[in-house]
Design an enzyme around this catalytic site. Structure first.
Site, PDB file in Angstrom:
ATOM      1  N   LYS A   1      -7.369   3.120  -2.958  1.00  0.00           N
ATOM      2  CA  LYS A   1      -7.459   3.132  -1.536  1.00  0.00           C
ATOM      3  C   LYS A   1      -7.606   4.650  -1.091  1.00  0.00           C
ATOM      4  CE  LYS A   1      -5.074   2.061   3.006  1.00  0.00           C
ATOM      5  NZ  LYS A   1      -3.789   1.428   3.495  1.00  0.00           N
TER       6      LYS A   1
ATOM      7  N   LYS B   1     -10.347  -0.073  -1.777  1.00  0.00           N
ATOM      8  CA  LYS B   1     -10.375  -0.261  -0.611  1.00  0.00           C
ATOM      9  C   LYS B   1     -10.541   1.138   0.303  1.00  0.00           C
ATOM     10  CE  LYS B   1      -6.687  -1.276   3.108  1.00  0.00           C
ATOM     11  NZ  LYS B   1      -5.303  -1.679   3.256  1.00  0.00           N
TER      12      LYS B   1
ATOM     13  N   ASP C   1       0.863  -1.322  -0.095  1.00  0.00           N
ATOM     14  CA  ASP C   1       0.042   0.131   0.049  1.00  0.00           C
ATOM     15  C   ASP C   1       1.006   1.224  -0.147  1.00  0.00           C
ATOM     16  OD1 ASP C   1      -1.464  -2.164   0.774  1.00  0.00           O
ATOM     17  OD2 ASP C   1      -2.964  -0.834   1.766  1.00  0.00           O
TER      18      ASP C   1
END
Length: 224
Positions: free
Chosen positions: A156, A185, A92
């Protein structure tokens, strides 16, 4: 939704700067016990967690250039490669918000391309953190358009360390932009079951939270 589906949504998160080995072992033990998808940790903790989770099926997610995103592309690429070498199977990373604000979209695309390429070449899941609390809707859309070209596995909403976390309108915007091509996400401030389920309804397919256990137990208590 079944319990087995719910737990696989969660990136079980502990990103404190003072995390100890005992904290990491506890996080990994919980993730194994509940069957969460991943543990989300600072990249320096990757090797410890990979050792704790070996053979469990729970992924190790390393947060790269976290939480500000203010490191050079080469630094982010090196951190990504190092985390993977130490056992990360998900990455991430935080975009360079300054370059986005400056309108330097080529920089953002190059950054995304290079990190996604590293992950793809090693069969590692890539997630691009937008940090939406600092962005306009147009900037969010621009990032989605770049992502559609570079194809990370996920985009995300947030780090959870900014001025705001996941909000439904952002999840919906991101999902509307990328459709089924890229997954979304939601992370930051998701601490109860109703919020979690609302994020899923809006299009999120992963939930980043330190409240994974509390949400799971709430789900059980409702007799789901």
């Amino acid at each position: 939704m079944k319990l087995s589906d719910l737990v696989k949504l969660f990136d079980h998160t502990y990103l404190k700067p003072y995390a100890t080995d005992a904290d990491m072992e506890k996080l990994c033990r919980e993730a194994k016990e509940y069957g969460f998808a991943m543990v989300a940790v600072n990249s320096v903790q990757t090797k410890r967690c990979a050792e704790f989770l070996k053979g469990s099926g729970v992924h190790v997610g390393a947060a790269v250039s976290f939480p500000l995103g203010q490191t050079a592309i080469e630094t982010k690429v090196f951190e990504t490669e190092n985390a993977i070498a130490n056992g990360a199977d998900e990455i991430d990373y935080v975009i360079n918000i300054t370059e986005l604000k400056e309108g330097n979209h080529a920089y953002i695309q190059d950054e995304m391309h290079r990190i996604v390429t590293v992950c793809r070449s090693r069969n590692v899941i890539s997630k691009v953190i937008f940090e939406n609390c600092f962005l306009t809707d147009e900037e969010k859309k621009t990032l989605c358009e770049i992502a559609l070209e570079e194809r990370p596995d996920f985009i995300k909403t947030s780090t959870g360390f900014g001025t705001g976390g996941a909000v439904l309108s952002d999840v919906k915007l991101m999902k509307d932009m990328v459709g089924d091509v890229i997954k979304v996400k939601a992370a930051g401030g998701i601490r109860d079951l109703d919020t979690c389920l609302a994020m899923v309804e809006a299009g999120a397919e992963r939930i980043g939270t330190s409240a994974s256990i509390a949400i799971t137990e709430e789900f059980k208590s409702r007799g789901k």
